[in-house]
Design a protein around this motif. Structure first.
Motif, PDB file in Angstrom:
ATOM      1  N   ALA A  13      27.045  20.957  21.026  1.00 17.16           N
ATOM      2  CA  ALA A  13      27.014  22.547  20.498  1.00 17.16           C
ATOM      3  C   ALA A  13      28.966  22.139  19.745  1.00 17.16           C
ATOM      4  O   ALA A  13      28.775  22.491  18.564  1.00 17.16           O
ATOM      5  N   MET A  14      29.369  21.861  20.640  1.00 17.97           N
ATOM      6  CA  MET A  14      30.666  22.268  19.992  1.00 17.97           C
ATOM      7  C   MET A  14      31.951  21.014  20.087  1.00 17.97           C
ATOM      8  O   MET A  14      32.064  21.369  18.665  1.00 17.97           O
ATOM      9  N   ILE A  15      30.869  19.710  19.722  1.00 15.59           N
ATOM     10  CA  ILE A  15      30.985  18.740  19.444  1.00 15.59           C
ATOM     11  C   ILE A  15      30.403  19.002  18.092  1.00 15.59           C
ATOM     12  O   ILE A  15      31.470  18.778  16.561  1.00 15.59           O
ATOM     13  N   ARG A  16      28.973  19.569  17.551  1.00 16.31           N
ATOM     14  CA  ARG A  16      28.897  19.776  15.688  1.00 16.31           C
ATOM     15  C   ARG A  16      29.661  20.566  15.269  1.00 16.31           C
ATOM     16  O   ARG A  16      30.360  20.600  14.104  1.00 16.31           O
ATOM     17  N   LEU A  17      30.265  22.097  16.164  1.00 11.99           N
ATOM     18  CA  LEU A  17      30.929  23.372  15.716  1.00 11.99           C
ATOM     19  C   LEU A  17      32.509  22.405  15.109  1.00 11.99           C
ATOM     20  O   LEU A  17      32.535  22.614  13.883  1.00 11.99           O
ATOM     21  N   LEU A  18      33.122  21.572  15.954  1.00 11.39           N
ATOM     22  CA  LEU A  18      34.249  21.671  15.786  1.00 11.39           C
ATOM     23  C   LEU A  18      34.069  19.801  14.276  1.00 11.39           C
ATOM     24  O   LEU A  18      35.255  20.103  13.867  1.00 11.39           O
ATOM     25  N   GLU A  19      33.558  19.061  14.262  1.00 10.61           N
ATOM     26  CA  GLU A  19      33.241  18.447  13.229  1.00 10.61           C
ATOM     27  C   GLU A  19      33.101  18.618  11.493  1.00 10.61           C
ATOM     28  O   GLU A  19      33.987  18.872  11.121  1.00 10.61           O
ATOM     29  N   LEU A  20      32.531  20.228  12.077  1.00 10.74           N
ATOM     30  CA  LEU A  20      31.945  20.820  10.661  1.00 10.74           C
ATOM     31  C   LEU A  20      33.135  21.357  10.688  1.00 10.74           C
ATOM     32  O   LEU A  20      34.311  21.472   9.220  1.00 10.74           O
ATOM     33  N   GLU A  21      34.311  22.151  11.865  1.00 10.37           N
ATOM     34  CA  GLU A  21      35.207  23.230  11.210  1.00 10.37           C
ATOM     35  C   GLU A  21      36.306  22.257  10.767  1.00 10.37           C
ATOM     36  O   GLU A  21      37.200  22.096   9.579  1.00 10.37           O
ATOM     37  N   LEU A  22      36.374  20.801  11.538  1.00 10.38           N
ATOM     38  CA  LEU A  22      37.758  19.827  11.319  1.00 10.38           C
ATOM     39  C   LEU A  22      37.823  19.467   9.727  1.00 10.38           C
ATOM     40  O   LEU A  22      38.392  19.120   9.732  1.00 10.38           O
ATOM     41  N   ALA A  23      36.172  19.139  10.485  1.00 12.49           N
ATOM     42  CA  ALA A  23      36.141  18.172   8.082  1.00 12.49           C
ATOM     43  C   ALA A  23      36.916  19.115   7.211  1.00 12.49           C
ATOM     44  O   ALA A  23      37.501  19.017   6.197  1.00 12.49           O
ATOM     45  N   TYR A  24      35.916  20.337   7.532  1.00 10.91           N
ATOM     46  CA  TYR A  24      36.299  21.664   6.473  1.00 10.91           C
ATOM     47  C   TYR A  24      38.141  21.513   6.570  1.00 10.91           C
ATOM     48  O   TYR A  24      38.334  21.901   4.637  1.00 10.91           O
ATOM     49  N   GLU A  25      38.683  21.806   7.083  1.00  6.23           N
ATOM     50  CA  GLU A  25      39.963  21.613   7.083  1.00  6.23           C
ATOM     51  C   GLU A  25      40.296  20.667   6.904  1.00  6.23           C
ATOM     52  O   GLU A  25      41.952  20.442   6.142  1.00  6.23           O
ATOM     53  N   GLY A  26      40.147  19.773   6.627  1.00  9.59           N
ATOM     54  CA  GLY A  26      40.224  18.473   6.211  1.00  9.59           C
ATOM     55  C   GLY A  26      40.634  16.955   6.819  1.00  9.59           C
ATOM     56  O   GLY A  26      42.042  16.006   6.846  1.00  9.59           O
ATOM     57  N   TYR A  27      39.989  17.449   8.009  1.00  7.63           N
ATOM     58  CA  TYR A  27      40.984  16.481   9.278  1.00  7.63           C
ATOM     59  C   TYR A  27      39.908  15.176   9.314  1.00  7.63           C
ATOM     60  O   TYR A  27      38.749  15.547   8.809  1.00  7.63           O
ATOM     61  N   GLU A  28      40.253  14.201   9.549  1.00  5.91           N
ATOM     62  CA  GLU A  28      39.386  12.900   9.850  1.00  5.91           C
ATOM     63  C   GLU A  28      38.779  13.037  11.453  1.00  5.91           C
ATOM     64  O   GLU A  28      39.779  13.162  12.305  1.00  5.91           O
ATOM     65  N   ILE A  29      37.508  12.939  11.568  1.00 12.73           N
ATOM     66  CA  ILE A  29      37.423  13.129  13.369  1.00 12.73           C
ATOM     67  C   ILE A  29      36.892  12.045  13.267  1.00 12.73           C
ATOM     68  O   ILE A  29      35.992  11.193  12.913  1.00 12.73           O
ATOM     69  N   ALA A  30      36.615  11.063  14.605  1.00 11.59           N
ATOM     70  CA  ALA A  30      36.148  10.712  15.724  1.00 11.59           C
ATOM     71  C   ALA A  30      35.629  11.325  16.505  1.00 11.59           C
ATOM     72  O   ALA A  30      36.672  12.163  17.355  1.00 11.59           O
ATOM     73  N   VAL A  31      34.402  10.828  17.150  1.00  5.44           N
ATOM     74  CA  VAL A  31      34.264  11.731  18.014  1.00  5.44           C
ATOM     75  C   VAL A  31      34.057  10.445  19.053  1.00  5.44           C
ATOM     76  O   VAL A  31      33.214   9.152  19.478  1.00  5.44           O
ATOM     77  N   ALA A  32      34.215  10.776  21.083  1.00  2.00           N
ATOM     78  CA  ALA A  32      33.497  10.312  21.948  1.00  2.00           C
ATOM     79  C   ALA A  32      32.819  11.181  22.667  1.00  2.00           C
ATOM     80  O   ALA A  32      33.653  12.743  23.003  1.00  2.00           O
ATOM     81  N   SER A  33      32.154  10.857  23.803  1.00  2.00           N
ATOM     82  CA  SER A  33      31.680  11.961  24.495  1.00  2.00           C
ATOM     83  C   SER A  33      31.793  11.542  25.957  1.00  2.00           C
ATOM     84  O   SER A  33      30.962  12.308  26.887  1.00  2.00           O
ATOM     85  N   ASP A  34      31.970  10.402  25.791  1.00  3.75           N
ATOM     86  CA  ASP A  34      32.733  10.334  27.435  1.00  3.75           C
ATOM     87  C   ASP A  34      33.816   9.930  28.139  1.00  3.75           C
ATOM     88  O   ASP A  34      34.223   9.716  26.691  1.00  3.75           O
ATOM     89  N   GLY A  35      34.599  10.490  28.925  1.00  5.96           N
ATOM     90  CA  GLY A  35      35.900   9.633  29.398  1.00  5.96           C
ATOM     91  C   GLY A  35      36.666   8.462  28.959  1.00  5.96           C
ATOM     92  O   GLY A  35      37.855   8.015  28.811  1.00  5.96           O
ATOM     93  N   ILE A  36      35.634   7.563  29.536  1.00  6.61           N
ATOM     94  CA  ILE A  36      35.605   5.885  30.234  1.00  6.61           C
ATOM     95  C   ILE A  36      36.105   5.789  28.317  1.00  6.61           C
ATOM     96  O   ILE A  36      36.513   4.967  27.732  1.00  6.61           O
ATOM     97  N   VAL A  37      35.055   5.795  27.453  1.00  6.30           N
ATOM     98  CA  VAL A  37      34.840   5.361  25.739  1.00  6.30           C
ATOM     99  C   VAL A  37      36.205   6.009  25.161  1.00  6.30           C
ATOM    100  O   VAL A  37      36.717   6.147  24.415  1.00  6.30           O
TER     101      VAL A  37
END
Length: 224
Positions: A13-37
């Motif tokens: 849920a946090m990933i989806r929220l931040l992806e949406l909001e940051l993309a709207y603000e003009g940022y390019e987003i990359a996501v990793a869902s664990d510490g190693i990656v």
């Protein structure tokens, strides 16, 4: 060019929220869902900012922060539901630049991101010269691009300093030769081309955006 943000977070849920909001603000987003990656991505690629959750599968945020800081100075904001003084101190001491406790208002996070980027942006003075994500510190004799330290020889440093001091201005070979090597230099005139190649390999190689350009038949220009 969009600023690149790496989000290291395992809550869907946090990933989806931040992806949406940051993309709207003009940022390019990359996501990793664990510490190693997330650590691998942070060390392999160059980002303008890292949003790092404290509680992660694989390795936790504290260890991720340590590993990133051992190699890069990319700005890091820690995101966590744990808001004790000890947690904040531990995160900041590990190398995080700021700390936001969950739940948070997205407006606060965005404001902290902007504030951090302003705070860490070097002021351009006679001692510190910038062009996009490249920084040259004359006093410390250090060159940095996109959070990565670049080792230059003395002559390479002087040549880059000359180009940065005259950024967006065409510099012909004779001018570079006179400024960097001196009027009394009597060696090969192609030394400028040789050292331009050396500097390019270190400053531009591996980056999508090239800073040092050849103007055929005229000279060189560092474009900001």
């Amino acid at each position: 060019m969009k600023e690149r943000v790496l989000l290291i977070e395992d809550e869907i849920a946090m990933i989806r929220l931040l992806e949406l909001e940051l993309a709207y603000e003009g940022y390019e987003i990359a996501v990793a869902s664990d510490g190693i990656v997330g650590t691998e991505m942070a060390l392999k690629e160059n980002y303008d900012l890292i949003l790092l959750d404290l509680n992660l599968p694989g390795i936790n945020g504290i260890e991720v922060c340590k590993r990133i800081r051992s190699a890069k100075q990319t700005p890091i904001i820690m995101l966590t539901a744990r808001d004790t003084v000890w947690d904040r101190v531990r995160g900041l001491d590990t190398g995080a630049d700021d700390y936001v406790a969950k739940p948070f208002a997205i407006e606060e996070l965005l404001a902290r991101m902007r504030s951090l980027q302003r705070r860490l942006q070097p002021k351009e003075t006679d001692d510190v010269l910038n062009a996009k994500d490249l920084t040259l510190n004359v006093t410390a004799h250090r060159v940095n691009r996109a959070g990565t330290e670049i080792e230059l020889s003395q002559r390479e440093f002087e040549l880059l300093h000359c180009l940065l001091s005259n950024k967006n201005r065409l510099m012909n070979r004779e001018a570079l030769l006179n400024i960097v090597w001196g009027y009394s230099y009597e060696g090969e005139t192609n030394v400028v081309d040789v050292y331009i190649r050396y500097v390019r390999l270190k400053v531009d190689d591996g980056f999508a955006e090239k800073l040092i350009h050849t103007v055929r038949g005229s000279g060189y220009i560092l474009r900001d």
